[in-house]
Design an enzyme around this catalytic site. Structure first.
Site, PDB file in Angstrom:
ATOM      1  N   CYS A   1       4.115   6.821  10.107  1.00 29.30           N
ATOM      2  CA  CYS A   1       3.692   7.507  11.326  1.00 29.30           C
ATOM      3  C   CYS A   1       3.352   8.959  10.985  1.00 29.30           C
ATOM      4  O   CYS A   1       3.875   9.515  10.029  1.00 29.30           O
ATOM      5  CB  CYS A   1       4.811   7.490  12.353  1.00 29.30           C
ATOM      6  SG  CYS A   1       5.439   5.845  12.676  1.00 29.30           S
TER       7      CYS A   1
ATOM      8  N   ARG B   1      -2.066   7.569   7.711  1.00 27.48           N
ATOM      9  CA  ARG B   1      -0.674   7.150   7.513  1.00 27.48           C
ATOM     10  C   ARG B   1      -0.284   5.994   8.431  1.00 27.48           C
ATOM     11  O   ARG B   1       0.663   5.267   8.145  1.00 27.48           O
ATOM     12  CB  ARG B   1       0.256   8.323   7.785  1.00 27.48           C
ATOM     13  CG  ARG B   1       0.089   9.451   6.812  1.00 27.48           C
ATOM     14  CD  ARG B   1       0.986  10.576   7.219  1.00 27.48           C
ATOM     15  NE  ARG B   1       2.370  10.204   7.006  1.00 27.48           N
ATOM     16  CZ  ARG B   1       3.144  10.742   6.090  1.00 27.48           C
ATOM     17  NH1 ARG B   1       2.674  11.640   5.292  1.00 27.48           N
ATOM     18  NH2 ARG B   1       4.399  10.370   5.958  1.00 27.48           N
TER      19      ARG B   1
ATOM     20  N   TRP C   1       2.687   3.610  13.185  1.00 24.91           N
ATOM     21  CA  TRP C   1       2.552   2.394  12.378  1.00 24.91           C
ATOM     22  C   TRP C   1       3.795   1.578  12.713  1.00 24.91           C
ATOM     23  O   TRP C   1       4.904   1.940  12.358  1.00 24.91           O
ATOM     24  CB  TRP C   1       2.498   2.748  10.895  1.00 24.91           C
ATOM     25  CG  TRP C   1       2.205   1.611   9.978  1.00 24.91           C
ATOM     26  CD1 TRP C   1       0.969   1.132   9.622  1.00 24.91           C
ATOM     27  CD2 TRP C   1       3.151   0.805   9.264  1.00 24.91           C
ATOM     28  NE1 TRP C   1       1.108   0.094   8.741  1.00 24.91           N
ATOM     29  CE2 TRP C   1       2.431  -0.133   8.501  1.00 24.91           C
ATOM     30  CE3 TRP C   1       4.546   0.789   9.194  1.00 24.91           C
ATOM     31  CZ2 TRP C   1       3.042  -1.076   7.686  1.00 24.91           C
ATOM     32  CZ3 TRP C   1       5.158  -0.163   8.378  1.00 24.91           C
ATOM     33  CH2 TRP C   1       4.403  -1.080   7.634  1.00 24.91           C
TER      34      TRP C   1
ATOM     35  N   ASN D   1       9.463   9.503  12.976  1.00 24.88           N
ATOM     36  CA  ASN D   1       8.968   8.708  11.854  1.00 24.88           C
ATOM     37  C   ASN D   1      10.196   8.241  11.086  1.00 24.88           C
ATOM     38  O   ASN D   1      11.058   9.053  10.769  1.00 24.88           O
ATOM     39  CB  ASN D   1       8.077   9.590  10.960  1.00 24.88           C
ATOM     40  CG  ASN D   1       7.567   8.849   9.742  1.00 24.88           C
ATOM     41  OD1 ASN D   1       7.636   7.617   9.683  1.00 24.88           O
ATOM     42  ND2 ASN D   1       7.068   9.587   8.770  1.00 24.88           N
ATOM     43  N   GLY D   2      10.298   6.935  10.824  1.00 23.97           N
ATOM     44  CA  GLY D   2      11.460   6.415  10.095  1.00 23.97           C
ATOM     45  C   GLY D   2      12.041   5.213  10.813  1.00 23.97           C
ATOM     46  O   GLY D   2      11.390   4.637  11.694  1.00 23.97           O
TER      47      GLY D   2
ATOM     48  N   GLU E   1      -4.548  -4.531 -10.604  1.00 25.30           N
ATOM     49  CA  GLU E   1      -4.972  -3.419  -9.758  1.00 25.30           C
ATOM     50  C   GLU E   1      -6.380  -3.675  -9.187  1.00 25.30           C
ATOM     51  O   GLU E   1      -6.644  -3.373  -8.021  1.00 25.30           O
ATOM     52  CB  GLU E   1      -4.934  -2.111 -10.574  1.00 25.30           C
ATOM     53  CG  GLU E   1      -5.489  -0.888  -9.890  1.00 25.30           C
ATOM     54  CD  GLU E   1      -4.780  -0.501  -8.603  1.00 25.30           C
ATOM     55  OE1 GLU E   1      -3.706  -1.037  -8.298  1.00 25.30           O
ATOM     56  OE2 GLU E   1      -5.338   0.345  -7.869  1.00 25.30           O
TER      57      GLU E   1
ATOM     58  N   LYS F   1      -7.118  -3.724  -5.206  1.00 26.25           N
ATOM     59  CA  LYS F   1      -8.131  -2.866  -4.572  1.00 26.25           C
ATOM     60  C   LYS F   1      -9.052  -3.703  -3.712  1.00 26.25           C
ATOM     61  O   LYS F   1      -9.343  -3.368  -2.574  1.00 26.25           O
ATOM     62  CB  LYS F   1      -8.986  -2.145  -5.614  1.00 26.25           C
ATOM     63  CG  LYS F   1      -8.647  -0.855  -6.208  1.00 26.25           C
ATOM     64  CD  LYS F   1      -8.177   0.286  -5.396  1.00 26.25           C
ATOM     65  CE  LYS F   1      -6.833   0.103  -4.775  1.00 26.25           C
ATOM     66  NZ  LYS F   1      -5.714   0.827  -5.295  1.00 26.25           N
TER      67      LYS F   1
ATOM     68  N   GLU G   1      -7.181  -5.300  -0.518  1.00 23.77           N
ATOM     69  CA  GLU G   1      -6.698  -4.424   0.549  1.00 23.77           C
ATOM     70  C   GLU G   1      -7.822  -3.801   1.368  1.00 23.77           C
ATOM     71  O   GLU G   1      -7.637  -3.530   2.549  1.00 23.77           O
ATOM     72  CB  GLU G   1      -5.734  -3.360   0.033  1.00 23.77           C
ATOM     73  CG  GLU G   1      -6.325  -2.318  -0.863  1.00 23.77           C
ATOM     74  CD  GLU G   1      -5.283  -1.333  -1.388  1.00 23.77           C
ATOM     75  OE1 GLU G   1      -4.278  -1.095  -0.719  1.00 23.77           O
ATOM     76  OE2 GLU G   1      -5.502  -0.798  -2.481  1.00 23.77           O
TER      77      GLU G   1
ATOM     78  N   HIS H   1      -2.225 -22.384 -16.837  1.00 25.48           N
ATOM     79  CA  HIS H   1      -0.964 -22.920 -16.321  1.00 25.48           C
ATOM     80  C   HIS H   1      -0.981 -23.001 -14.800  1.00 25.48           C
ATOM     81  O   HIS H   1       0.069 -23.093 -14.173  1.00 25.48           O
ATOM     82  CB  HIS H   1       0.208 -22.056 -16.802  1.00 25.48           C
ATOM     83  CG  HIS H   1       0.299 -21.985 -18.289  1.00 25.48           C
ATOM     84  ND1 HIS H   1       0.714 -23.052 -19.052  1.00 25.48           N
ATOM     85  CD2 HIS H   1      -0.026 -21.000 -19.169  1.00 25.48           C
ATOM     86  CE1 HIS H   1       0.663 -22.714 -20.330  1.00 25.48           C
ATOM     87  NE2 HIS H   1       0.204 -21.484 -20.425  1.00 25.48           N
TER      88      HIS H   1
ATOM     89  N   LYS I   1      -0.722   4.749   4.425  1.00 26.54           N
ATOM     90  CA  LYS I   1      -0.803   5.410   3.115  1.00 26.54           C
ATOM     91  C   LYS I   1       0.574   5.591   2.480  1.00 26.54           C
ATOM     92  O   LYS I   1       0.750   5.348   1.307  1.00 26.54           O
ATOM     93  CB  LYS I   1      -1.496   6.768   3.285  1.00 26.54           C
ATOM     94  CG  LYS I   1      -1.648   7.547   1.991  1.00 26.54           C
ATOM     95  CD  LYS I   1      -2.712   6.952   1.109  1.00 26.54           C
ATOM     96  CE  LYS I   1      -2.878   7.698  -0.190  1.00 26.54           C
ATOM     97  NZ  LYS I   1      -3.551   6.874  -1.195  1.00 26.54           N
TER      98      LYS I   1
HETATM   99  C1  F6R Z   1      -2.639   0.604  -2.890  1.00 21.95           C
HETATM  100  C2  F6R Z   1      -1.680   1.647  -2.588  1.00 21.95           C
HETATM  101  C3  F6R Z   1      -0.241   1.292  -2.486  1.00 21.95           C
HETATM  102  C4  F6R Z   1       0.626   2.418  -3.067  1.00 21.95           C
HETATM  103  C5  F6R Z   1       2.109   2.109  -2.842  1.00 21.95           C
HETATM  104  C6  F6R Z   1       2.987   3.174  -3.468  1.00 21.95           C
HETATM  105  O1  F6R Z   1      -3.934   1.103  -3.021  1.00 21.95           O
HETATM  106  O2  F6R Z   1      -2.041   2.771  -2.407  1.00 21.95           O
HETATM  107  O3  F6R Z   1       0.029   0.075  -3.115  1.00 21.95           O
HETATM  108  O4  F6R Z   1       0.348   2.546  -4.417  1.00 21.95           O
HETATM  109  O5  F6R Z   1       2.372   2.041  -1.467  1.00 21.95           O
HETATM  110  O6  F6R Z   1       2.740   4.433  -2.916  1.00 21.95           O
HETATM  111  P1  F6R Z   1       3.182   5.752  -3.638  1.00 21.95           P
HETATM  112  O7  F6R Z   1       2.410   5.847  -4.908  1.00 21.95           O
HETATM  113  O8  F6R Z   1       2.857   6.851  -2.678  1.00 21.95           O
HETATM  114  O9  F6R Z   1       4.654   5.638  -3.926  1.00 21.95           O
END
Ligand code: F6R
Length: 609
Positions: free
Chosen positions: A2, A27, A74, A100-101, A482, A486, A489, A505, A604
């Site tokens: 949030c 966020r 969120w 937030n939390g 990765e 990408k 998501e 496998h 985020k």
């Molecule tokens: C994917 C992404 C997330 C973050 C994960 C960890 O693109 O951004 O998978 O990598 O939530 O976040 P941080 O690096 O802020 O601990």
């Protein structure tokens, strides 16, 4: 998760809160709301959906006043709805609170408050807090708030205003980030420095179990007992316009393109010339400690976890230290055995990810030395670590992490090369070649960005595919994982990142013409095996996009398309390989018209476990 923005000053609070929340929208964005205090009254406006909806509602029904708090949500407890969105208000509508939390003991607090006659309108954990403040309120808002906060278990960043206190807003935190912006004749509460940079570069970073009483001209910091705290302001290191799109269609696109510059900044002052050793200020490890290390354990979530997987490889291959990499969310369940002289390396862009923070604390409790590889300066993870090496990527706003990922790997490569040097684990020649290659990375990144149109053409060929498989081996297995993350998501295409060796496998059963495979087949230890894997897919009519070094003549013969990367030592190719895969995911998502900077259900910074 949030976003929180609070304002007290002479300007219209709605304008400041909306502009600040706009910067935090990445966020969390399933609902938004604002509370304004004016002429002894409190007015609240909430909408379900994005912030733009709140802005529209405020245009139709403006709320005027120079004290207010806003929130983007969120959802954790209770689905996105108007009643569940913040600010939450006391029953008489005179106190408003944003949070937030997660409040872990909210159910018992709610039962207690309901038995005392408090009526709840939402399904959230947050609403208990505002009723608690109301319960303890006897004319002194700060005293009531302090008492209420002491009853809470869990994580919170809180902001509160009251119609009875038009010259005051109050904030507190435990585990969730909170920052106070220091202005002239005005002050701010924000959950992230990026939200306030437009107005000031001076902030107080609030610690756990601290609260602040904020007026137009003063900020009074105390602990939860009311004891005053002295704190030096922190100066935000980036310019006011760093968090703007700068002509790009999306933040993600801008951040992909910032990689050459960010890499240069990451290397600056740390690696001057190939012949010189690496200097890592903040690492806080003596050469004796480095020589004495028995094990290195990387821990992180999501994209940062993939950077940690590359780190595991580099620590073993280059520095010859036994290494592991754990998903932070799984670590505690495993109750890991921590040997003497274990180094935990925590990787996090935000420095606030709750699972990662919990893992950090677990390692510290078990006696490991903890260093972190973090982007956001002075974040919780940075502050709680014994040492921190900042990746220096600048603000990353796009939800999908791009520049932070390549810079995490670059920073970890610097650490691994430094360890190899100190421990005598690699030859001087090998280290010089590696350091030379690292210094060449910004230029290679620029070459890759200049090839964007070629990657876009490949995206146009495959963007309608329902499924994708990303295959890699060795140091580029994390690159496959990765690349798939990408794509899934931001485009919502189902994508798997897999070890090419594991393919037969199981996953090979998925191969058919509508599933495209990205095969990372750069020349090195696993090249021949990757060619074999490509042939297996082609034999089953699966289209293949190869990722190969410039000048490779074999891969174009095997694959349907090729994404080219300039040649470099295999160990650091995850940095270059990531860039065309980011561009591919970006253009596929853009062709599908997805909300690239704010994909559905994602936030985020994940500040809940
Ligand atoms: C994917 C992404 C997330 C973050 C994960 C960890 O693109 O951004 O998978 O990598 O939530 O976040 P941080 O690096 O802020 O601990």
């Amino acid at each position: 998760m949030c976003g929180i923005v609070g304002y007290i000053g002479d300007r219209q609070a709605t304008e400041i809160c909306l502009a600040g929340l706009k910067r935090l929208e990445y966020r969390g964005y399933d609902s938004a709301g604002i509370a304004i205090v004016r002429d002894g009254e409190l007015e609240v406006m909430k909408v379900v959906g994005k912030l733009a909806g709140l802005a529209e509602a405020l245009e139709e029904n403006p709320l005027e006043g120079t004290l207010g708090i806003g929130h983007t949500r969120w959802a954790t407890h209770g689905k996105p709805s108007k009643v569940n969105s913040h600010p939450h208000t006391s029953m008489d509508g005179r106190i408003a609170l944003v949070h937030n939390g997660i409040i872990e003991n909210y159910a018992e607090l709610r039962d207690q408050l309901e038995s005392e006659g408090f009526e709840f309108v939402s399904q959230t954990d947050t609403e208990v807090i505002v009723h608690l403040v109301d319960k303890y309120y006897e004319g002194d808002l700060a005293a009531a708030f302090r008492r209420a906060v002491k009853d809470l278990h869990g994580a919170f960043a809180l902001g509160i205003v009251s119609a009875d206190h038009p010259d005051q807003m109050i904030a507190a935190r435990r585990f969730s980030p909170l920052v106070l912006g220091i202005g002239e004749g005005e002050n701010f509460i924000v959950s992230d420095m990026g939200a306030v940079r437009e107005w000031t570069d001076q902030v107080y970073v609030i610690d756990d179990d601290e609260m602040a009483v904020i007026t137009r001209d003063s900020i009074e910091l105390t602990d939860l007992e009311g004891n005053p705290i002295e704190r030096e302001p922190y100066t935000i290191p980036w310019p006011a316009d760093a968090a703007q799109k700068g002509g790009h269609k999306h933040f993600m696109h801008k951040e992909i393109h910032e990689q050459p510059r960010a890499m240069r900044e990451c290397l600056l002052g740390r690696l001057g010339a190939p012949e010189k050793s690496i200097n890592l200020e903040g690492l806080n490890l003596t050469e004796d400690e480095i020589r004495g290390l028995r094990k290195v354990v990387f821990t992180a979530c999501g994209t940062a976890y993939h950077a940690g997987l590359v780190g595991r490889f580099l620590m073993e291959k280059l520095a010859r230290i036994p290494a592991e990499c754990d998903l932070a969310a799984e670590l505690r369940a495993r109750d890991p055995v921590v040997l003497d002289n274990t180094l935990a390396i925590i990787v996090s862009q935000s420095g606030e990810t709750a699972d990662t923070l919990v893992a950090l604390r677990e390692f510290k409790e078990k006696g490991a030395k903890v260093i972190s590889v973090v982007n956001v300066v002075d974040s919780s993870i940075a502050r709680e670590s014994d040492g921190v090496v900042y990746i220096q990527a600048g603000p990353e706003i796009g939800v999908a992490s791009t520049k932070a990922y390549t810079l995490q790997i670059l920073t970890i490569s610097l650490i691994a090369a430094h360890f190899a040097d100190v421990r005598g684990a690699a030859s001087e020649h090998e280290l010089i070649e590696l350091r030379r290659a690292m210094l060449g990375l910004p230029e290679q990144a620029q070459i890759l960005l200049d090839r964007e149109e070629d990657v876009k053409r490949v995206a146009a060929r495959f963007f309608e595919s329902p499924n994708a498989l990303y295959l890699g081996r060795g140091v580029n297995l994390p690159s496959a994982m990765e690349g798939a993350l990408k794509l899934k998501e931001i485009s919502y295409i189902h994508a798997e990142g897999y070890s090419a060796g594991e393919m037969k496998h199981g996953p090979i059963a998925l191969v058919e013409p509508s599933l495209f495979t990205v095969a990372i087949a750069i020349k090195g230890d696993v090249y021949d095996k990757m060619i074999g894997n490509i042939q297996e897919i082609k034999a089953r009519s699966g289209p293949v996009i190869g990722v190969a070094f410039d000048g490779d003549t074999e891969i174009p013969r095997q694959a349907d398309e090729v994404l080219w990367v300039p040649e470099s030592p295999e160990m650091i190719t995850p940095i270059t390989v990531a860039i065309p895969l980011q561009i591919l995911a970006y253009h596929i998502a853009d062709m599908l018209d997805r909300e690239i900077d704010q994909p559905r259900n994602l936030a985020k910074t994940v500040t809940v476990e």
